[in-house]
Design a protein around this motif. Sequence first.
Motif, PDB file in Angstrom:
ATOM      1  N   GLY A  21     -26.233   0.221   6.846  1.00  0.00           N
ATOM      2  CA  GLY A  21     -27.186   0.414   5.752  1.00  0.00           C
ATOM      3  C   GLY A  21     -27.233  -0.763   4.806  1.00  0.00           C
ATOM      4  N   ILE A  22     -26.063  -1.351   4.497  1.00  0.00           N
ATOM      5  CA  ILE A  22     -26.027  -2.513   3.604  1.00  0.00           C
ATOM      6  C   ILE A  22     -26.713  -3.708   4.258  1.00  0.00           C
ATOM      7  CG2 ILE A  22     -24.467  -4.217   2.595  1.00  0.00           C
ATOM      8  CD1 ILE A  22     -22.559  -1.888   1.968  1.00  0.00           C
ATOM      9  N   ILE A  23     -26.461  -3.913   5.552  1.00  0.00           N
ATOM     10  CA  ILE A  23     -27.138  -5.007   6.263  1.00  0.00           C
ATOM     11  C   ILE A  23     -28.642  -4.800   6.255  1.00  0.00           C
ATOM     12  CG2 ILE A  23     -27.467  -6.049   8.541  1.00  0.00           C
ATOM     13  CD1 ILE A  23     -24.510  -5.551   9.072  1.00  0.00           C
ATOM     14  N   ALA A  24     -29.082  -3.563   6.538  1.00  0.00           N
ATOM     15  CA  ALA A  24     -30.518  -3.278   6.564  1.00  0.00           C
ATOM     16  C   ALA A  24     -31.148  -3.465   5.189  1.00  0.00           C
ATOM     17  CB  ALA A  24     -30.745  -1.849   7.066  1.00  0.00           C
ATOM     18  N   ALA A  25     -30.445  -3.031   4.131  1.00  0.00           N
ATOM     19  CA  ALA A  25     -30.978  -3.184   2.780  1.00  0.00           C
ATOM     20  C   ALA A  25     -31.096  -4.656   2.396  1.00  0.00           C
ATOM     21  CB  ALA A  25     -30.078  -2.446   1.791  1.00  0.00           C
ATOM     22  N   PHE A  26     -30.117  -5.469   2.766  1.00  0.00           N
ATOM     23  CA  PHE A  26     -30.159  -6.898   2.479  1.00  0.00           C
ATOM     24  C   PHE A  26     -31.329  -7.546   3.205  1.00  0.00           C
ATOM     25  CE2 PHE A  26     -26.332  -8.892   0.386  1.00  0.00           C
ATOM     26  CZ  PHE A  26     -25.926  -7.737  -0.250  1.00  0.00           C
ATOM     27  N   LEU A  27     -31.530  -7.183   4.458  1.00  0.00           N
ATOM     28  CA  LEU A  27     -32.649  -7.751   5.208  1.00  0.00           C
ATOM     29  C   LEU A  27     -33.985  -7.370   4.571  1.00  0.00           C
ATOM     30  CD1 LEU A  27     -31.497  -7.249   8.900  1.00  0.00           C
ATOM     31  CD2 LEU A  27     -31.839  -9.423   7.728  1.00  0.00           C
TER      32      LEU A  27
ATOM     33  N   GLY B  43     -36.906  -9.855   2.702  1.00  0.00           N
ATOM     34  CA  GLY B  43     -38.178  -9.951   3.412  1.00  0.00           C
ATOM     35  C   GLY B  43     -38.039 -10.258   4.891  1.00  0.00           C
ATOM     36  N   ALA B  44     -36.919  -9.863   5.477  1.00  0.00           N
ATOM     37  CA  ALA B  44     -36.675 -10.127   6.903  1.00  0.00           C
ATOM     38  C   ALA B  44     -36.592  -8.814   7.681  1.00  0.00           C
ATOM     39  CB  ALA B  44     -35.393 -10.935   7.072  1.00  0.00           C
ATOM     40  N   SER B  45     -37.466  -7.882   7.346  1.00  0.00           N
ATOM     41  CA  SER B  45     -37.417  -6.559   7.975  1.00  0.00           C
ATOM     42  C   SER B  45     -37.636  -6.621   9.475  1.00  0.00           C
ATOM     43  CB  SER B  45     -38.463  -5.630   7.334  1.00  0.00           C
ATOM     44  OG  SER B  45     -38.195  -5.470   5.953  1.00  0.00           O
ATOM     45  N   ARG B  46     -38.372  -7.654   9.949  1.00  0.00           N
ATOM     46  CA  ARG B  46     -38.627  -7.748  11.385  1.00  0.00           C
ATOM     47  C   ARG B  46     -37.349  -7.983  12.188  1.00  0.00           C
ATOM     48  NH1 ARG B  46     -43.333 -12.029  12.240  1.00  0.00           N
ATOM     49  NH2 ARG B  46     -42.014 -13.148  10.762  1.00  0.00           N
ATOM     50  N   GLN B  47     -36.340  -8.540  11.519  1.00  0.00           N
ATOM     51  CA  GLN B  47     -35.084  -8.793  12.212  1.00  0.00           C
ATOM     52  C   GLN B  47     -34.262  -7.520  12.413  1.00  0.00           C
ATOM     53  OE1 GLN B  47     -34.866 -11.687  13.350  1.00  0.00           O
ATOM     54  NE2 GLN B  47     -36.413 -12.721  12.113  1.00  0.00           N
TER      55      GLN B  47
ATOM     56  N   ILE C  79     -14.501  -0.560  -1.379  1.00  0.00           N
ATOM     57  CA  ILE C  79     -15.047  -0.750  -0.041  1.00  0.00           C
ATOM     58  C   ILE C  79     -16.516  -1.163  -0.072  1.00  0.00           C
ATOM     59  CG2 ILE C  79     -15.547   1.727   0.206  1.00  0.00           C
ATOM     60  CD1 ILE C  79     -15.065   1.376   3.199  1.00  0.00           C
ATOM     61  N   LYS C  80     -17.311  -0.545  -0.961  1.00  0.00           N
ATOM     62  CA  LYS C  80     -18.737  -0.876  -0.974  1.00  0.00           C
ATOM     63  C   LYS C  80     -18.954  -2.326  -1.398  1.00  0.00           C
ATOM     64  CE  LYS C  80     -23.229   0.999  -2.285  1.00  0.00           C
ATOM     65  NZ  LYS C  80     -23.867  -0.215  -2.794  1.00  0.00           N
ATOM     66  N   GLY C  81     -18.214  -2.777  -2.435  1.00  0.00           N
ATOM     67  CA  GLY C  81     -18.347  -4.166  -2.854  1.00  0.00           C
ATOM     68  C   GLY C  81     -17.903  -5.137  -1.770  1.00  0.00           C
ATOM     69  N   ASP C  82     -16.822  -4.790  -1.071  1.00  0.00           N
ATOM     70  CA  ASP C  82     -16.347  -5.655   0.020  1.00  0.00           C
ATOM     71  C   ASP C  82     -17.382  -5.749   1.134  1.00  0.00           C
ATOM     72  OD1 ASP C  82     -14.042  -5.971  -1.386  1.00  0.00           O
ATOM     73  OD2 ASP C  82     -12.882  -4.521  -0.212  1.00  0.00           O
ATOM     74  N   LEU C  83     -17.981  -4.604   1.473  1.00  0.00           N
ATOM     75  CA  LEU C  83     -18.992  -4.606   2.530  1.00  0.00           C
ATOM     76  C   LEU C  83     -20.209  -5.431   2.122  1.00  0.00           C
ATOM     77  CD1 LEU C  83     -18.895  -0.893   3.726  1.00  0.00           C
ATOM     78  CD2 LEU C  83     -17.976  -2.894   4.888  1.00  0.00           C
ATOM     79  N   GLU C  84     -20.617  -5.310   0.848  1.00  0.00           N
ATOM     80  CA  GLU C  84     -21.770  -6.089   0.381  1.00  0.00           C
ATOM     81  C   GLU C  84     -21.465  -7.583   0.410  1.00  0.00           C
ATOM     82  OE1 GLU C  84     -22.531  -4.391  -3.413  1.00  0.00           O
ATOM     83  OE2 GLU C  84     -23.907  -2.863  -2.627  1.00  0.00           O
ATOM     84  N   THR C  85     -20.240  -7.958   0.063  1.00  0.00           N
ATOM     85  CA  THR C  85     -19.857  -9.372   0.109  1.00  0.00           C
ATOM     86  C   THR C  85     -19.916  -9.906   1.526  1.00  0.00           C
ATOM     87  OG1 THR C  85     -18.420  -9.073  -1.810  1.00  0.00           O
ATOM     88  CG2 THR C  85     -18.012 -10.994  -0.413  1.00  0.00           C
ATOM     89  N   ARG C  86     -19.372  -9.113   2.481  1.00  0.00           N
ATOM     90  CA  ARG C  86     -19.405  -9.537   3.887  1.00  0.00           C
ATOM     91  C   ARG C  86     -20.822  -9.594   4.417  1.00  0.00           C
ATOM     92  NH1 ARG C  86     -15.390  -5.190   6.039  1.00  0.00           N
ATOM     93  NH2 ARG C  86     -16.335  -5.731   8.042  1.00  0.00           N
ATOM     94  N   ALA C  87     -21.644  -8.619   4.013  1.00  0.00           N
ATOM     95  CA  ALA C  87     -23.034  -8.632   4.458  1.00  0.00           C
ATOM     96  C   ALA C  87     -23.777  -9.828   3.875  1.00  0.00           C
ATOM     97  CB  ALA C  87     -23.728  -7.329   4.055  1.00  0.00           C
ATOM     98  N   GLY C  88     -23.475 -10.144   2.608  1.00  0.00           N
ATOM     99  CA  GLY C  88     -24.108 -11.308   1.993  1.00  0.00           C
ATOM    100  C   GLY C  88     -23.738 -12.592   2.696  1.00  0.00           C
ATOM    101  N   ALA C  89     -22.477 -12.698   3.099  1.00  0.00           N
ATOM    102  CA  ALA C  89     -22.047 -13.882   3.844  1.00  0.00           C
ATOM    103  C   ALA C  89     -22.748 -13.957   5.189  1.00  0.00           C
ATOM    104  CB  ALA C  89     -20.535 -13.849   4.030  1.00  0.00           C
ATOM    105  N   ALA C  90     -22.947 -12.792   5.821  1.00  0.00           N
ATOM    106  CA  ALA C  90     -23.639 -12.773   7.110  1.00  0.00           C
ATOM    107  C   ALA C  90     -25.099 -13.165   6.951  1.00  0.00           C
ATOM    108  CB  ALA C  90     -23.537 -11.380   7.730  1.00  0.00           C
ATOM    109  N   ILE C  91     -25.709 -12.763   5.826  1.00  0.00           N
ATOM    110  CA  ILE C  91     -27.111 -13.113   5.579  1.00  0.00           C
ATOM    111  C   ILE C  91     -27.299 -14.619   5.563  1.00  0.00           C
ATOM    112  CG2 ILE C  91     -28.889 -13.110   3.784  1.00  0.00           C
ATOM    113  CD1 ILE C  91     -28.890 -10.542   5.196  1.00  0.00           C
ATOM    114  N   GLU C  92     -26.306 -15.320   4.984  1.00  0.00           N
ATOM    115  CA  GLU C  92     -26.417 -16.768   4.887  1.00  0.00           C
ATOM    116  C   GLU C  92     -26.302 -17.435   6.254  1.00  0.00           C
ATOM    117  OE1 GLU C  92     -27.330 -18.053   2.151  1.00  0.00           O
ATOM    118  OE2 GLU C  92     -27.167 -16.147   1.087  1.00  0.00           O
ATOM    119  N   GLY C  93     -25.792 -16.708   7.244  1.00  0.00           N
ATOM    120  CA  GLY C  93     -25.693 -17.253   8.593  1.00  0.00           C
ATOM    121  C   GLY C  93     -26.973 -16.994   9.363  1.00  0.00           C
TER     122      GLY C  93
END
Length: 276
Positions: A20-26, A30-34, A97-111
């Motif tokens: 859910g965090i990954i999907a919300a970040f996308l 504006g990268a919903s197609r991904q 846990i939620k903050g940690d997951l958001e941090t990891r998801a944010g790092a993944a977004i940059e990749g």
Amino acid sequence: MLPTFVIGLREGVEASLIVGIIAAFLRQRGASRQLRWVWAGVLAAVTLCAAVGVLLEVLNENLPQRQQEGLETVIAVIAVAMVTSMIVWMARHARSIKGDLETRAGAAIEGSVWTMVAMAFLAVLREGMETAVFLLSAFQASTNRAAASAGAVLGLLVAVAIGYGLYRGGVRINLARFFTATGLVLVLVAAGLVAFAMHTGHEAGWINFGQEHVVDLRWLIKPGSVQAALLTGVLGIQPRPALIEVVAWVAYLVPVSMFVLRSSRRRSVKPTPALA
């Protein structure tokens, strides 16, 4: 039904949080197609976990009786080890846990998008493998497999609904309290699996000490009754429990539940401001 419901709910929420965090970040970027690649990774992980669960069940059914009891003992021990490590980790990190997951998801977004797909795939794969082994062991210990299956499906559906609500922003839950409450229920379930492993270990010929019966509960635990579903299905208590089963049940339940409660109280205590 209750044990498998809690298992499906607990593991499902953990996986849903990450996805859910990954999907919300996308969506925010504006990268919903991904998202289709993320869902593909989730589907692949779910399929692989289901295949492992089916394979273990088929293997168990095709073994001779003594080997079946041995395999059920091994699966129960692995399930207890998995859930205990998860309970301990969550007791220590539930608040953050939620903050940690958001941090990891944010790092993944940059990749790249494949980083996010891999993150979703591995998250669901890890939780799914734990769920498959834990549910399989719970099914083997259950007196009513239909109710156990219904509980697992219902728990997963509720977890998906919570994950979707978190993704859309319409659901707010206290994750620390949620994981503490479900953790205590899982401690009871895991204690029952420890006793179940002692029982099947004896049937397999591996455990031959402490087999004297300490109490006769056949008057209370009748096949198909509500009491049997609660005492045997949830708590793992047999109609005539052996001494080794009772000792193992208590030896697991008391220290692990105390650890979870102590961790919960430690999180609830706010640090006092320093005096000048």
